[in-house]
Scaffold this active site. Sequence first.
Site, PDB file in Angstrom:
ATOM      1  N   CYS A  43       0.824  -1.212   0.000  1.00 43.39           N
ATOM      2  CA  CYS A  43       0.000   0.000   0.000  1.00 43.39           C
ATOM      3  C   CYS A  43       0.858   1.263   0.000  1.00 43.39           C
ATOM      4  CB  CYS A  43      -0.925  -0.007   1.214  1.00 43.39           C
ATOM      5  SG  CYS A  43      -1.794   1.535   1.440  1.00 43.39           S
ATOM      6  N   CYS A  48      -1.372   1.765  -3.174  1.00 45.48           N
ATOM      7  CA  CYS A  48      -2.352   2.841  -2.981  1.00 45.48           C
ATOM      8  C   CYS A  48      -1.755   4.241  -2.916  1.00 45.48           C
ATOM      9  CB  CYS A  48      -3.132   2.616  -1.680  1.00 45.48           C
ATOM     10  SG  CYS A  48      -3.468   0.906  -1.310  1.00 45.48           S
ATOM     11  N   LYS A  51       0.233   5.366  -6.092  1.00 46.03           N
ATOM     12  CA  LYS A  51      -0.795   5.382  -7.156  1.00 46.03           C
ATOM     13  C   LYS A  51      -1.650   6.635  -7.051  1.00 46.03           C
ATOM     14  CE  LYS A  51      -4.647   4.342  -6.297  1.00 46.03           C
ATOM     15  NZ  LYS A  51      -5.252   3.036  -6.104  1.00 46.03           N
ATOM     16  N   TYR A 178      -9.076  -3.239 -10.989  1.00 48.68           N
ATOM     17  CA  TYR A 178      -8.754  -1.976 -10.315  1.00 48.68           C
ATOM     18  C   TYR A 178      -7.459  -1.381 -10.884  1.00 48.68           C
ATOM     19  CZ  TYR A 178     -11.462  -2.788  -5.858  1.00 48.68           C
ATOM     20  OH  TYR A 178     -12.401  -2.960  -4.886  1.00 48.68           O
ATOM     21  N   GLU A 182      -7.132   1.928 -13.272  1.00 46.55           N
ATOM     22  CA  GLU A 182      -6.554   3.134 -12.656  1.00 46.55           C
ATOM     23  C   GLU A 182      -5.324   3.603 -13.433  1.00 46.55           C
ATOM     24  OE1 GLU A 182      -7.937   2.496  -7.999  1.00 46.55           O
ATOM     25  OE2 GLU A 182      -5.918   1.909  -8.572  1.00 46.55           O
ATOM     26  N   HIS A 435     -26.741  21.981  -0.308  1.00 46.06           N
ATOM     27  CA  HIS A 435     -26.842  22.553  -1.654  1.00 46.06           C
ATOM     28  C   HIS A 435     -25.867  23.714  -1.838  1.00 46.06           C
ATOM     29  CE1 HIS A 435     -28.875  23.428  -5.400  1.00 46.06           C
ATOM     30  NE2 HIS A 435     -28.868  24.704  -5.063  1.00 46.06           N
ATOM     31  N   GLU A 440     -26.027  15.756  -2.949  1.00 45.51           N
ATOM     32  CA  GLU A 440     -27.423  16.016  -2.567  1.00 45.51           C
ATOM     33  C   GLU A 440     -28.382  15.163  -3.395  1.00 45.51           C
ATOM     34  OE1 GLU A 440     -29.164  19.922  -3.631  1.00 45.51           O
ATOM     35  OE2 GLU A 440     -27.286  20.326  -4.656  1.00 45.51           O
TER      36      GLU A 440
END
Length: 452
Positions: A43, A48, A51, A178, A182, A435, A440
């Site tokens: 990782c 991760c 990356k 993945y 990516e 908002h 939302e």
Amino acid sequence: MTFDYDLFVIGGGSGGVRAARIASAEGKARVALAEEYRMGGTCVIRGCVPKKLMVYASEYPGMIEDARAYGWKVEAGAFDWSHFRSQLEVELTRLENAYRGTLKNAGVEVFDQRATVADAHTVALADGRRVTAKHILIATGGKPFIPDVPGAELGVTSNEMFHLEALPKRALVVGGGYIASEFACILNGLGVETTQYYRGAQILRGFDDEARGHVSTAMQAAGVTIHCGTDILRLEKTAGGILAVATDGTEREFDLVMFATGRSPNSRGLGLEALGVEFGRKDEIKVDGWSQTSVPSIYAVGDVTDRINLTPVAIREGHAFADTVFKGEPRQADHDLVASAVFTQPELGAVGLTEEAARAQEPIEVYVATFRPMQTLFAGRQDRVLMKLIVSTASRKVLGCHIVGPGAGEMIQLVGIAVKMGATKEDFDRTVAVHPTMSEELVTLRNPVRRG
Ligand code: NDP
């Protein structure tokens, strides 16, 4: 029998480091940890973290284009890969040192070398020493799997992507998961002419079909050439690069071929076979809910067990193991409703069931909103966001949520809390919107687009 340590951890990645730290600092155990490469594991060192930094780097050209649409007089200029790469190295070294600091502060003894298991309570270190431990934790992670095609050695894997001498002009990414998706987006964003070959019908198998289609369409609109139903037959070195001979009859030349064709557990060669530790079909170490192997003193967490191969899951598994064995607080890691994000451009965030899986389980209602977000609409981009809720007709619970768009990873983390708590569609509805935001839309979905 007395042991040198209460716990010996093999592997200094997310799962191993967490287990070692908790066992030592909170469980008051005598703990040692061996890591043969850099502290932090996949990782932090080659997954991760670097990356995501590459994702950030690759997003700037689009942002600069948008900035111009907003009135800024700016030019993107050229991307300096070697500058980025050296800054990346500085950051990884900082993180590696932070991991070392954490272990030191927790009182864990670190061995910077390879370790294997000699018997149920003995660890053999590469320098010839042998130490004993009451418990041994295997947290050795995974490694890239490369298909056995002629010329495969001409390709690289995600491991090498952070150390490239220079960025290629033309890149081929093989795979549709993945990592492949990516990196296809990263390379494309950095200005590399990028092609992706995937053997199946649609990339990102396992995710919601509509969300996969949405990501794939957006990736192609952004410039990635995706060939589905296409696989590599062989690679050949040519004067100008690497020739990829594919199953669709094409032969195309690239400067770089990256295999992102899955990962395998790093479980062999550790001496576990001789002890009778059981392995699964993919070479994963078989464990029970307590992360215990078939040899009672040996436990395993993280990718080497091939449960859910995500860093936060490995951390939970390591923590639960330490709580159970060293703190007297028996706890199993919870693998249900784990949210995750794919850092494609646009991002895909998902928690719970896909529409397809939910429909197979029970009657459902499907709520979908697709729209052009304010920020990029103003800049004249065509990007569309997808927000999708899968709701149980009977219980009204939200069974799944799928978001494609900027910030989907951040949004799904928070939706994950509501879904984990068992929120119903009506709970979403009575939450007042914030908002103007994209999220939302999740609380203003009025009518189902489908029932099934
Ligand atoms: P995935 O399992 O996601 O994808 C592997 C891809 O390779 C699939 O498209 C698969 O095709 C294809 N493939 C497998 N074998 C072959 C073969 N022999 N020839 C051609 N294609 C093949 O693995 P990744 O390596 O992308 O990622 C590993 C894991 O790491 C993920 O499952 C995930 O858990 C984790 N990860 C998470 C990230 C995140 O959270 N953002 C980022 C990166 C990794 P098919 O679909 O047909 O099987």
